[in-house]
Enzyme design. Structure first.
Site, PDB file in Angstrom:
ATOM      1  N   ARG A  40      18.375  10.358 -26.857  1.00 20.00           N
ATOM      2  CA  ARG A  40      17.457   9.242 -26.662  1.00 20.00           C
ATOM      3  C   ARG A  40      16.348   9.603 -25.696  1.00 20.00           C
ATOM      4  O   ARG A  40      15.386   8.847 -25.541  1.00 20.00           O
ATOM      5  CB  ARG A  40      18.200   8.028 -26.110  1.00 20.00           C
ATOM      6  CG  ARG A  40      18.962   7.265 -27.172  1.00 20.00           C
ATOM      7  CD  ARG A  40      19.569   6.022 -26.585  1.00 20.00           C
ATOM      8  NE  ARG A  40      20.274   5.274 -27.617  1.00 20.00           N
ATOM      9  CZ  ARG A  40      21.279   4.452 -27.376  1.00 20.00           C
ATOM     10  NH1 ARG A  40      21.699   4.267 -26.137  1.00 20.00           N
ATOM     11  NH2 ARG A  40      21.861   3.806 -28.356  1.00 20.00           N
ATOM     12  N   GLU A  52      21.843  13.255 -35.381  1.00 24.68           N
ATOM     13  CA  GLU A  52      22.180  12.276 -36.414  1.00 24.68           C
ATOM     14  C   GLU A  52      23.167  12.843 -37.432  1.00 24.68           C
ATOM     15  O   GLU A  52      24.026  12.119 -37.929  1.00 24.68           O
ATOM     16  CB  GLU A  52      20.916  11.777 -37.112  1.00 24.68           C
ATOM     17  CG  GLU A  52      20.051  10.887 -36.237  1.00 24.68           C
ATOM     18  CD  GLU A  52      20.795   9.660 -35.721  1.00 24.68           C
ATOM     19  OE1 GLU A  52      21.756   9.223 -36.386  1.00 24.68           O
ATOM     20  OE2 GLU A  52      20.427   9.148 -34.654  1.00 24.68           O
ATOM     21  N   THR A  58      31.133   9.790 -36.896  1.00 24.06           N
ATOM     22  CA  THR A  58      31.686  10.487 -35.738  1.00 24.06           C
ATOM     23  C   THR A  58      31.287   9.742 -34.473  1.00 24.06           C
ATOM     24  O   THR A  58      30.134   9.343 -34.317  1.00 24.06           O
ATOM     25  CB  THR A  58      31.152  11.933 -35.688  1.00 24.06           C
ATOM     26  OG1 THR A  58      31.487  12.585 -36.906  1.00 24.06           O
ATOM     27  CG2 THR A  58      31.737  12.691 -34.516  1.00 24.06           C
ATOM     28  N   LEU A  95      35.062  19.709 -35.884  1.00 27.03           N
ATOM     29  CA  LEU A  95      34.334  18.438 -35.950  1.00 27.03           C
ATOM     30  C   LEU A  95      34.589  17.691 -37.256  1.00 27.03           C
ATOM     31  O   LEU A  95      34.446  16.470 -37.318  1.00 27.03           O
ATOM     32  CB  LEU A  95      32.834  18.686 -35.772  1.00 27.03           C
ATOM     33  CG  LEU A  95      31.952  17.455 -35.541  1.00 27.03           C
ATOM     34  CD1 LEU A  95      32.441  16.626 -34.364  1.00 27.03           C
ATOM     35  CD2 LEU A  95      30.506  17.859 -35.324  1.00 27.03           C
ATOM     36  N   GLY A  96      34.995  18.426 -38.300  1.00 29.04           N
ATOM     37  CA  GLY A  96      35.294  17.756 -39.568  1.00 29.04           C
ATOM     38  C   GLY A  96      34.080  17.549 -40.440  1.00 29.04           C
ATOM     39  O   GLY A  96      32.935  17.809 -40.026  1.00 29.04           O
ATOM     40  N   TYR A 135      20.502   6.274 -44.305  1.00 30.76           N
ATOM     41  CA  TYR A 135      20.626   5.981 -42.876  1.00 30.76           C
ATOM     42  C   TYR A 135      19.926   7.043 -42.030  1.00 30.76           C
ATOM     43  O   TYR A 135      19.107   6.736 -41.157  1.00 30.76           O
ATOM     44  CB  TYR A 135      22.100   5.881 -42.437  1.00 30.76           C
ATOM     45  CG  TYR A 135      22.176   6.054 -40.947  1.00 30.76           C
ATOM     46  CD1 TYR A 135      21.766   5.034 -40.111  1.00 30.76           C
ATOM     47  CD2 TYR A 135      22.512   7.283 -40.376  1.00 30.76           C
ATOM     48  CE1 TYR A 135      21.717   5.203 -38.732  1.00 30.76           C
ATOM     49  CE2 TYR A 135      22.458   7.472 -39.012  1.00 30.76           C
ATOM     50  CZ  TYR A 135      22.068   6.424 -38.197  1.00 30.76           C
ATOM     51  OH  TYR A 135      22.006   6.603 -36.855  1.00 30.76           O
TER      52      TYR A 135
END
Length: 369
Positions: A40, A52, A58, A95-96, A135
């Site tokens: 941010r 993102e 996650t 992390l998958g 998204y």
DNA sequence: TAATCGTGGAG
DNA sequence: TCTCCAAGATT
């Protein structure tokens, strides 16, 4: 009499207002209460894009260290585009959803070549990048370039349906489309990047899935779910998660050079392109003898296996309860060319590869990593 | 379109 | 211990 769907009627009604009440209340709340997150504090599209992709499905806490590690290992989009995939997976390991890493690099290669290292700016351009859906395209284009497209994620679907008191299932495409249309209108009344950050932060911090903080919510007086006591019943989901069992039998085969047999998974399917012990899977439990017989078909090994996991490792996937059994070749010596589907890999080589968590934990525990 | 794709934390 | 599910995308 026929009544309009709630999103459409809200959309029509809000068209007449100057500034939606949500915008008036939630942006001041956000500016006062936002978390200090590293992505941010930048408008750098590369950093934002990385964040993102990591944050898809996650939690912030889980993805944070990976965000720093990826930017450290691959400081520029060119570094990412040119990196060996094994090196990328070594960073992504654990992390998958590994297709994210594969698509992230495809996207980096697209940007490095077709965009000459510049970045897409509009929503539609970002949508063409592999791994970037509706998204993520809205999030990146709004955060980096203030492009006015509403980012609709799970947080947003939840607070909007609660706010409007809509019991339309949020996992139906039509519901998402209606919410997208509504917020694409509302976002025009605010700074797009602030609107999207505030919208998601509101869902993540106040309008949480369980025990939302309605008492301190700046919107509680106009929230249809709060007024009707529907907060625990909304959002509605159509599909229920059902888990089934999966039985996985793996072979830890070593030779006298202290190498172990590893297979690279095919690109499609679970753990695509990662390295694992050779394994077989079954949808139903099979007798241990049957599993061993099938392992022996693959390895020309005298029938001499040791079960390394007296109790199966239970590895939970979203829709699967995986029962993992691991066997080792206790005494036998495997000839160099005994098995043509995998590779002999030394400990040092293996350390540079990416492994699924269940194998990484086991191999580390056994001293093979 | 419905299924698939991981992992770990919260309740 | 078990269910839910998180800044979703792809096929």
């Amino acid at each position: 009499m026929y009544s309009l769907p709630i999103f459409v009627s809200t959309f029509v009604k809000m068209k007449k207002t100057v500034i939606p009440s949500f915008v008036q209340h939630i942006i001041p709340w956000y500016l006062e209460n936002k978390r200090d997150l590293p992505w941010r504090n930048t408008q750098d599209p590369y950093s934002i894009w990385i964040s993102e992709i990591i944050l898809q499905q996650t939690r912030v806490q889980q993805g944070m260290s990976y965000y720093h590690a990826l930017l450290h290992q691959f400081p520029t989009v060119q570094d990412l585009a040119n990196a060996p995939q094994d090196q990328l997976f070594r960073v992504w390991q654990g992390l998958g959803y590994y297709s994210r890493a594969r698509n992230l690099q495809l996207g980096a290669q697209l940007i490095a070549s077709e965009y000459q290292g510049n970045f897409p700016k509009s929503y539609d351009e970002w949508l063409q990048v592999p791994g970037v859906g509706p998204y993520t395209a809205a999030a990146v284009s709004s955060f980096a370039y203030d492009f006015p497209k509403a980012a609709v994620d799970g947080n947003v679907l939840r607070w909007v349906s609660r706010y409007l008191g809509s019991k339309d299932p949020i996992d139906l495409p039509g519901t998402k489309k209606n919410i997208q249309l509504l917020l694409d209108d509302w976002i025009q009344h605010a700074s797009p990047h602030v609107f999207n950050q505030a919208s998601m932060e509101f869902g993540a911090i106040l309008c949480t899935p369980k025990n939302p903080h309605c008492a301190v919510c700046p919107l509680n007086e106009e929230c249809q779910s709060f007024k009707n006591d529907w907060v625990d019943a909304i959002p509605v989901k159509e599909k229920k998660i059902k888990t089934s069992n999966l039985y996985l039998y793996a072979a830890l085969v070593t030779n006298q050079q202290e190498q172990m047999m590893l297979e690279k998974r095919p690109p499609q399917g679970i753990w695509g392109n990662l390295y694992t012990l050779p394994f077989l899977t079954f949808d139903t439990e099979v007798p241990m003898e049957e599993a061993l017989a099938q392992l022996n078909e693959r390895f020309p090994n005298p029938n001499n296996w040791k079960l390394e996991t007296p109790e199966p490792i239970i590895h939970l996937l979203t829709h699967r309860r995986m029962h993992v059994y691991i066997f080792s070749n206790l005494l036998d010596v495997m000839p160099k060319n005994a098995y043509k589907f995998g590779s002999w890999i030394s400990k040092d080589e293996a350390k540079g590869l990416g492994f699924p968590r269940v194998f990484e934990k086991f191999l580390t525990h056994k001293g093979h990593l």
